[in-house]
Scaffold this motif. Sequence first.
Motif, short mmCIF file in Angstrom:
data_model
loop_
_atom_site.label_atom_id
_atom_site.label_comp_id
_atom_site.label_asym_id
_atom_site.label_seq_id
_atom_site.Cartn_x
_atom_site.Cartn_y
_atom_site.Cartn_z
N VAL A 1 0.90 -1.01 0.39
CA VAL A 1 0.25 0.25 -0.06
C VAL A 1 0.61 1.19 0.10
CG1 VAL A 1 -1.90 1.19 1.24
CG2 VAL A 1 -1.88 -1.28 1.51
N VAL A 2 0.64 1.85 -0.74
CA VAL A 2 1.41 3.50 -1.26
C VAL A 2 0.84 4.81 -0.92
CG1 VAL A 2 3.30 4.86 -2.33
CG2 VAL A 2 3.46 2.54 -1.98
N LYS A 3 0.70 5.91 -0.37
CA LYS A 3 -0.19 6.61 -0.79
C LYS A 3 -1.57 6.19 -0.04
CE LYS A 3 2.75 9.57 -3.46
NZ LYS A 3 2.40 10.15 -4.08
N GLY A 4 -2.28 5.17 0.74
CA GLY A 4 -3.18 5.16 1.50
C GLY A 4 -3.83 4.00 0.39
N GLN A 5 -3.49 3.64 -1.21
CA GLN A 5 -3.66 2.57 -2.07
C GLN A 5 -3.28 1.06 -2.28
OE1 GLN A 5 -6.77 2.73 -3.04
NE2 GLN A 5 -7.63 4.91 -1.85
N PRO A 6 -3.21 0.42 -2.81
CA PRO A 6 -2.83 -0.54 -3.46
C PRO A 6 -1.96 -0.32 -3.83
CG PRO A 6 -4.45 -1.69 -3.64
CD PRO A 6 -5.13 -0.07 -2.47
N SER A 7 -0.80 -0.23 -4.30
CA SER A 7 0.30 0.07 -5.40
C SER A 7 0.22 -1.11 -6.47
CB SER A 7 1.65 0.23 -5.58
OG SER A 7 2.43 -0.53 -4.59
N ASP A 8 1.36 -0.99 -7.50
CA ASP A 8 2.05 -2.53 -9.00
C ASP A 8 2.91 -3.17 -8.13
OD1 ASP A 8 3.86 -0.22 -9.10
OD2 ASP A 8 3.72 -0.56 -10.95
N ILE A 9 4.26 -2.30 -6.22
CA ILE A 9 4.49 -3.75 -6.62
C ILE A 9 4.25 -4.71 -5.23
CG2 ILE A 9 5.88 -3.02 -4.83
CD1 ILE A 9 6.54 -0.34 -4.89
#
Length: 127
Positions: free
Chosen positions: A108-116
Amino acid sequence: MKSREDVENLEKVIGQLQGAHAEISQLAKKSPNDSLNKFKLNLINKVLERANAVLGDKYRPFPDFGQFDADDVPTTSDVTMVLAQYMEETERYRSDNVKYHGGAWYYVVKGQPSDIRSAQPSKVGRK
């Protein structure tokens, strides 16, 4: 986490902690009361410094501990114990910052699931 760089820093710390713990654990099994040499202690302290920066106050395992004192050289068993605590806390931090989304685990990056992509957390529900 705020950025991809935060994820990369966490992943690097996890790898360094695991590697150091594996190495020092082997030494501790053979001679738990032996002191760590200055070279290894310096490397361990660098890993701990990075870990403290990544974990911040919330996840840091010991608020009053930053690194080992080079003048009071710790034993291999002391270092193993401290590294194990740091490994637990980095996993708790990682687990608190991943989310199952679209059939896989992602940071989670900036409160949202990322592509990582991430491995499944082992400390689910501890936030």
